[in-house]
Scaffold this motif. Sequence first.
Motif, PDB file in Angstrom:
ATOM      1  N   GLU A   1     -40.209 -33.717 -38.073  1.00  0.00           N
ATOM      2  CA  GLU A   1     -40.055 -34.922 -38.878  1.00  0.00           C
ATOM      3  C   GLU A   1     -39.083 -35.853 -38.177  1.00  0.00           C
ATOM      4  OE1 GLU A   1     -38.589 -36.302 -43.343  1.00  0.00           O
ATOM      5  OE2 GLU A   1     -38.609 -34.184 -42.766  1.00  0.00           O
ATOM      6  N   LEU A   2     -39.433 -37.125 -38.095  1.00  0.00           N
ATOM      7  CA  LEU A   2     -38.613 -38.092 -37.377  1.00  0.00           C
ATOM      8  C   LEU A   2     -37.384 -38.426 -38.205  1.00  0.00           C
ATOM      9  CD1 LEU A   2     -38.415 -39.846 -34.853  1.00  0.00           C
ATOM     10  CD2 LEU A   2     -39.433 -41.687 -36.168  1.00  0.00           C
ATOM     11  N   THR A   3     -36.260 -37.917 -37.822  1.00  0.00           N
ATOM     12  CA  THR A   3     -34.997 -38.208 -38.496  1.00  0.00           C
ATOM     13  C   THR A   3     -33.975 -38.586 -37.460  1.00  0.00           C
ATOM     14  OG1 THR A   3     -34.218 -35.921 -38.346  1.00  0.00           O
ATOM     15  CG2 THR A   3     -35.528 -36.502 -40.291  1.00  0.00           C
TER      16      THR A   3
ATOM     17  N   TRP B   1     -40.225 -46.042 -29.083  1.00  0.00           N
ATOM     18  CA  TRP B   1     -40.373 -45.620 -30.474  1.00  0.00           C
ATOM     19  C   TRP B   1     -39.670 -46.573 -31.448  1.00  0.00           C
ATOM     20  CZ3 TRP B   1     -35.949 -44.413 -33.262  1.00  0.00           C
ATOM     21  CH2 TRP B   1     -34.803 -44.121 -32.538  1.00  0.00           C
TER      22      TRP B   1
ATOM     23  N   THR C   1     -33.244 -44.616 -38.328  1.00  0.00           N
ATOM     24  CA  THR C   1     -34.157 -44.146 -37.295  1.00  0.00           C
ATOM     25  C   THR C   1     -35.621 -44.363 -37.667  1.00  0.00           C
ATOM     26  OG1 THR C   1     -32.541 -42.462 -36.690  1.00  0.00           O
ATOM     27  CG2 THR C   1     -34.782 -42.173 -35.880  1.00  0.00           C
ATOM     28  N   ALA C   2     -36.053 -43.928 -38.842  1.00  0.00           N
ATOM     29  CA  ALA C   2     -37.448 -44.109 -39.243  1.00  0.00           C
ATOM     30  C   ALA C   2     -37.784 -45.582 -39.397  1.00  0.00           C
ATOM     31  CB  ALA C   2     -37.706 -43.358 -40.553  1.00  0.00           C
TER      32      ALA C   2
ATOM     33  N   MET D   1     -38.902 -47.269 -36.093  1.00  0.00           N
ATOM     34  CA  MET D   1     -40.286 -47.051 -35.705  1.00  0.00           C
ATOM     35  C   MET D   1     -41.224 -47.921 -36.536  1.00  0.00           C
ATOM     36  SD  MET D   1     -42.542 -43.525 -35.509  1.00  0.00           S
ATOM     37  CE  MET D   1     -41.640 -42.863 -34.119  1.00  0.00           C
TER      38      MET D   1
ATOM     39  N   SER E   1     -48.666 -49.100 -41.925  1.00  0.00           N
ATOM     40  CA  SER E   1     -48.520 -47.708 -41.512  1.00  0.00           C
ATOM     41  C   SER E   1     -49.871 -47.151 -41.097  1.00  0.00           C
ATOM     42  CB  SER E   1     -47.942 -46.873 -42.657  1.00  0.00           C
ATOM     43  OG  SER E   1     -46.665 -47.356 -43.033  1.00  0.00           O
TER      44      SER E   1
END
Length: 645
Positions: free
Chosen positions: A347-349, A409, A423-424, A427, A434
Amino acid sequence: MIRGKVRRSQLVAPFGPGAMQVLADGTSVITAGLDHWFIPGEKLDQEEFRIHEWRLERHLGVEALYTPPDHRSAFKSSPDQYNTKLQVPVLRFPAWSFCPRCRELTSHPLHIADRPRCTNPDCPKQKASWAPFLAQVPFVALCERGHLQDFPWVEWVHKTANPNCRSPKLKLRTSGGGTLASQRVVCETCHGDRGLEGITSVERPNREHEDETTYLTTHLENGTEFSCRGAMPWLGLATAGEPCGAPLRGSLRSASNVYYALVKSSIFIPEASSAGVDTRVLEALEEQTIARARANVRDVLEEGDILTASRLRRAAKKNAFRLADFTDAQVEAALSILEGPAEASLELTAETVGDQAPFRFQEYTRIRDTIDSTELVVREPRAGYAKDVGQLVSRVRLVEKLRETRVLWGFNRIFAESPNPDTAARMALLRRQSPEDGESWLPAYTVLGEGIYLELDPGRLAKWEVGPSAQNPAVQDRLAPIAQQFQTVARERHLAERQVTPRLVLLHTLAHLLINQLTFECGYSSASLRERLYVSPGIDGMNGLLIYTAAGDSEGTLGGLVRMGQPERFEEILRNAINNARWCSSDPVCIDSHGQGPDSCNLAACHSCALLPETACEEFNRFLDRGLVAGTLSDPELGFFSSLA
């Protein structure tokens, strides 16, 4: 039609989505989001641009990585040609322009296709046979959350967020000076007049208040804050769904802090051991046409089905000849490696992207040993090293071939580093909508090169980090000013906390010193070399560094860097680097510094001794100190390499 050319790699950095650039005709444009990079059509084969990098795909939580498309003309003789006339769209930004003759300010749509001309009937040049082209304004407004908008000309001159002036007619006047004070915006309708002095400034409400605001936010209208509206012109959005609310800052459109690309890089390592598998089979399966056939079959496989050699040969059709020299058993053995079960996506964290140690550890465990694969070749030196060097450097590996993938990213504005919670959101700035499940992708490109990997002796490093005694920890005392200054900077910018350790500063400074020395020994420019640090705390933690070629052309694979890692050559380079570090042309000012360089997070490190081009450094030229490498004037034995003559 407004159009221009740019290298494909530059569409990853520094001209990715949301970045501005000036075309050859002088038009300032902003690169559009990823939604319109590949428009679906009959003649589109997006798999041709696919980059296979399993670690980055899983780490960033996306399904694929693609290189930016290149433009190809369609030929009548090849009616079945795919991927022709592909373009990366751009929008004209800033939308506001002024006439260089009459100075009138006008706004035009972002999607205007041609350079606009002045339409003011009072313009002196209107009486001639042609009207002058308009010049785009040099100012924009932005916020820390990544939003960007035109400078609020109408609101600024009327000193209110809701001006009542009907049909404002604005002009941008200048007194000829080189400062913002010489620039004024005038409204001829209501005779409003206001200078631009201070629009780029930052303010604090009071000294005890930690949060910053901006002059533009607090002074556009007295008593009311004019905050960011969340505009994202590269996505065609004048405002976000909800007001951003962050302080709005004026800036020159060409300022370096308007866009910082967030790039994640990875050295390709095989998913599994290729022992017993013919490398020629792996190369054939990764060839462009066969990789495309594998992807097509993978899309129609039922859950639990396995890609077989016979099925792949049928899918490859006329390109199946590339597999003709191999048996089904050989092909399926290689497919078991390339098409093996994938690990769960991360998971992008902020922790997964910001913390380099877990991601780098996979590279560290493979690159420190020998490996021979299609994309990564690591070998041991042909002989041992001198005793004095071997006691300090416990392991050296010659990386004869590597492939680095760099992925965009997200991006930042104002500050190069991303605040911890965003962070999310970074992106999400790359696209308007989305992506659907299974269709997420990011732009990337690859470079081939070579390098030298080395590790320090872990036992000696652990003793050196503690210092000569617990009562006199000289190394920790030397490091304290850097660590304290970075903590201050991290609090002000809301950055993720990190531990600045002696081994980080030691390995980082050593990498810089070696790169500077290698530029003299093997002819590479410092911008063609790059560092990659493998650092984590503890006696069993990572303590390695990789110096490799970062150039995207033939300069990255000339072979000279690997030869410098061979015995006799490497010892001489290391000794010369350490000896040169003992004295800098700026000493004693440099060696006695208590804080210099970016954010004052360096000690004995300046442009004369240890700094590198920003493209070569992972840490923005911070956390450097020659004293921890070669010692100081007051304590020559402080450095880890002080004993190396």
